[in-house]
Enzyme design. Structure first.
Site, PDB file in Angstrom:
ATOM      1  N   GLU A  97       3.457  -7.246 -18.022  1.00 36.71           N
ATOM      2  CA  GLU A  97       3.851  -7.070 -19.415  1.00 36.71           C
ATOM      3  C   GLU A  97       3.277  -5.754 -19.931  1.00 36.71           C
ATOM      4  O   GLU A  97       2.196  -5.328 -19.509  1.00 36.71           O
ATOM      5  CB  GLU A  97       3.351  -8.241 -20.269  1.00 36.71           C
ATOM      6  CG  GLU A  97       4.053  -9.555 -19.950  1.00 36.71           C
ATOM      7  CD  GLU A  97       3.671 -10.663 -20.903  1.00 36.71           C
ATOM      8  OE1 GLU A  97       2.702 -10.479 -21.666  1.00 36.71           O
ATOM      9  OE2 GLU A  97       4.328 -11.716 -20.889  1.00 36.71           O
TER      10      GLU A  97
ATOM     11  N   ALA B  69       0.294  -8.303 -32.600  1.00 36.00           N
ATOM     12  CA  ALA B  69       1.427  -8.889 -33.314  1.00 36.00           C
ATOM     13  C   ALA B  69       0.913  -9.953 -34.271  1.00 36.00           C
ATOM     14  O   ALA B  69       0.115 -10.816 -33.865  1.00 36.00           O
ATOM     15  CB  ALA B  69       2.426  -9.504 -32.338  1.00 36.00           C
TER      16      ALA B  69
ATOM     17  N   ASP C 194      13.720 -11.214 -18.803  1.00 37.63           N
ATOM     18  CA  ASP C 194      12.814 -12.374 -18.780  1.00 37.63           C
ATOM     19  C   ASP C 194      13.002 -13.276 -19.999  1.00 37.63           C
ATOM     20  O   ASP C 194      12.029 -13.730 -20.597  1.00 37.63           O
ATOM     21  CB  ASP C 194      11.364 -11.863 -18.707  1.00 37.63           C
ATOM     22  CG  ASP C 194      10.373 -12.975 -18.403  1.00 37.63           C
ATOM     23  OD1 ASP C 194      10.714 -13.873 -17.633  1.00 37.63           O
ATOM     24  OD2 ASP C 194       9.252 -12.929 -18.952  1.00 37.63           O
TER      25      ASP C 194
ATOM     26  N   GLU D  88      12.929 -19.738 -29.449  1.00 34.65           N
ATOM     27  CA  GLU D  88      12.406 -20.724 -30.395  1.00 34.65           C
ATOM     28  C   GLU D  88      13.090 -20.613 -31.753  1.00 34.65           C
ATOM     29  O   GLU D  88      13.612 -19.560 -32.119  1.00 34.65           O
ATOM     30  CB  GLU D  88      10.883 -20.536 -30.576  1.00 34.65           C
ATOM     31  CG  GLU D  88      10.080 -20.789 -29.322  1.00 34.65           C
ATOM     32  CD  GLU D  88       8.586 -20.662 -29.565  1.00 34.65           C
ATOM     33  OE1 GLU D  88       8.119 -21.003 -30.688  1.00 34.65           O
ATOM     34  OE2 GLU D  88       7.870 -20.216 -28.653  1.00 34.65           O
TER      35      GLU D  88
END
Length: 557
Positions: free
Chosen positions: A271, A354, A423, A428
């Site tokens: 990542e 974040a 990926d 959600e």
């Protein structure tokens, strides 16, 4: 005789010298007016507007939009007013992108002052970014948001029996501020205003006065706690601030311009911290506003992580490398070992932060398996990779058989294709809103891995379903125009991030890849329209999600 020949030769030489000087002076006089003329080609219509914008500066530092006048109303009221500001006739909204013509930028722009000198390309991009965010497609009016469409709300009165459970306390009070909040949004910290501003259709409004203080908090506030985030294949931390705000921390694992190894599968890639930052900016530029704000930060791994952590498992993984850099690796499923440690230089480490979404106890989220999920196998193919008519099966099953869920998913697909993110196995939504809400675009760390190769399979849902929102399609066409070129506005937007002072967050090849992939998306939609026309089907490719404007928009002025 000899004297006469010498005298004649001297006369000839002097004459030639005078002629040479005269010709040189004549050449200078002729060339002077040409030298002062501009060599620039004639400017296209309205280009002077963009140049005027480029000469203006910004007031904000960080990720905020143009400075707006302060309001004395609550955060929710201001977001509603911004959404309805500068209403234009519906015909004006579509005029600038119809048939690919030049887009109008004749809109009032409130630009402040920005004290940083930028390269010419960034300065030009800043004007384009401002013009883009002032375009009617980004300022379409919307009806007032009903109470039930807010994710959270502040209780006006709290019973005495509930007060103990309503108080904000930490496991250790050291380093945290006293809580002096009330029902007024002015008393709330930026992260709480962000939570209270989440609605059924977006995480934050287009013109958000809270964006500047929120991103400044992420970039500069003192870190009082750092613990590991459970789950996942790679190291993540939860960072806490004195005002009880929290952020997801993802460390730098590799250099910005380092491409993913072609021999690695998509599920084996590291990542990237800069991918999380760039994904937020791209999501905002596309007009989605479905990724929580992300900021880059240079962190002291000793002072701001090791010395403040209460996570013993994390603390035990710190060590000094052979060259004296401070490293740690934590505990996770795959990439948490001394071989995959993250290291400071010698103590400073780049990371993405974040802002955290509301706690699940306050706003439960539902996880959905992507219908176009990859097999995550080296040998097997997923069902959608072998069945060309796979979308027909998907559209028969809830939640894709009604409402806007399929268009919501196509929006996510377009985002993933532009940043080459393979990926996307789950997504959600907030449970409170059921199936009638937006998708959260989370976990984008494996994006922007390759710029030299596009992955067409990511666009398979669009290719198979041939369905896209009108608002999305119009914005994509707008971003393909020279005045709003996607690569230019991305470069400008990323220049606001604090880590831009260290190095550009996306290399130029990555920015060029965005323009190339955008063209591919638009070509895919065109093929769908052509195929639909030839087949004579009943389903339209373009889903008209802005038809309501015809009934509610009144002419400006």
């Amino acid at each position: 005789m000899m004297w006469r020949m010498r005298s004649r030769s001297r006369t000839i030489c002097l004459s030639l010298a005078f002629i040479t000087v005269f010709l040189y002076l004549l050449l200078v006089l002729v060339s002077l007016p040409i030298y002062h003329q501009s060599c620039d080609p004639p400017l296209p219509p309205r280009t002077h507007i963009l140049q005027d914008l480029a000469r203006t500066t910004y007031t904000s530092v960080g990720m905020s939009g143009p400075a707006e006048p302060p309001t004395d109303t609550t955060h929710r009221d201001s977001s509603n007013k911004d959404a309805n500001k500068d209403s234009l006739p519906l015909s004006d909204v579509f005029l600038s992108v119809k048939d690919g013509k030049n887009a109008s930028v004749n809109m009032p722009i409130n630009v402040g002052r920005h004290g940083t000198n930028r390269a010419g390309s960034v300065e030009s991009g800043l004007s384009k970014l401002e013009a883009l965010f002032d375009h009617p497609l980004y300022n379409m009016p919307s009806p007032p948001i009903p109470e039930e469409d807010w994710l959270l709300k502040v209780k006006s009165k709290v019973k005495a029996s509930e007060k103990s459970s309503q108080m904000w306390v930490s496991a250790s009070q050291e380093g945290y501020e006293d809580v002096l909040w009330n029902s007024s949004s002015n008393s709330h910290p930026p992260w709480l205003r962000f939570h209270l501003g989440i609605s059924r259709w977006q995480l934050y409004p287009h013109r958000d006065n809270n964006m500047k203080p929120l991103t400044q908090q992420l970039a500069t506030n003192r870190i009082v706690s750092a613990v590991q985030k459970s789950g996942g294949t790679q190291l993540k931390l939860v960072i806490s601030f004195p005002n009880y705000g929290q952020a997801m921390f993802k460390p730098m694992k590799q250099e910005r311009d380092e491409e993913t190894n072609y021999n690695l599968y998509y599920f084996s890639d590291f990542e990237r911290h800069n991918a999380e930052i760039a994904a937020f900016h791209l999501d905002r530029i596309l007009g989605y506003r479905r990724i929580p704000p992300v900021v880059g930060r240079l962190v002291d791994v000793v002072k701001e992580i090791k010395d403040v952590t209460t996570d013993r498992k994390l603390a035990r993984t710190f060590f000094n490398s052979p060259v004296g850099n401070v490293c740690f690796y934590g505990q996770c499923s795959y990439y948490c070992s001394t071989e995959h440690a993250v290291c400071g230089r010698p103590r400073h480490l780049e990371a993405s932060l974040a802002v955290m979404l509301p706690d699940l106890s306050l706003a439960a989220r539902r996880t959905w398996r992507s219908p176009w999920r990859r097999s995550y196998s080296r040998s097997k193919l997923a069902k959608w990779e072998t069945e060309p008519d796979y979308c027909s099966t998907v559209k028969k099953n809830p939640p894709y058989n009604k409402g806007t869920r399929l268009m919501d998913f196509i929006d996510l697909v377009i985002l993933d294709f532009l940043m080459s993110n393979m990926d996307r196995h789950h997504y959600e939504t907030f449970e409170k809103f059921g199936n009638n809400t937006f998708l959260l675009h989370l976990d984008n760390g494996r994006a922007f891995g390759r710029h030299s190769k596009d992955e067409p399979s990511i666009l398979t849902p669009l290719e198979q379903c041939c369905r896209i929102r009108r608002s999305t399609w119009l914005r994509l066409r707008l971003l393909s125009l020279p005045q709003y070129r996607l690569s230019d506005v991305m470069r400008a937007s990323l220049s606001h991030d604090p880590l831009h002072s260290v190095a550009p967050l996306l290399s130029e090849p990555h920015l060029a890849a965005l323009d190339r992939r955008l063209k591919t998306v638009l070509e895919t939609v065109s093929r769908c329209q052509k195929r639909q026309s030839e087949d004579g089907g009943n389903d339209d490719v373009i889903y008209d999600d802005i038809a309501y404007l015809k009934d509610m928009v009144t002419p400006a002025g």
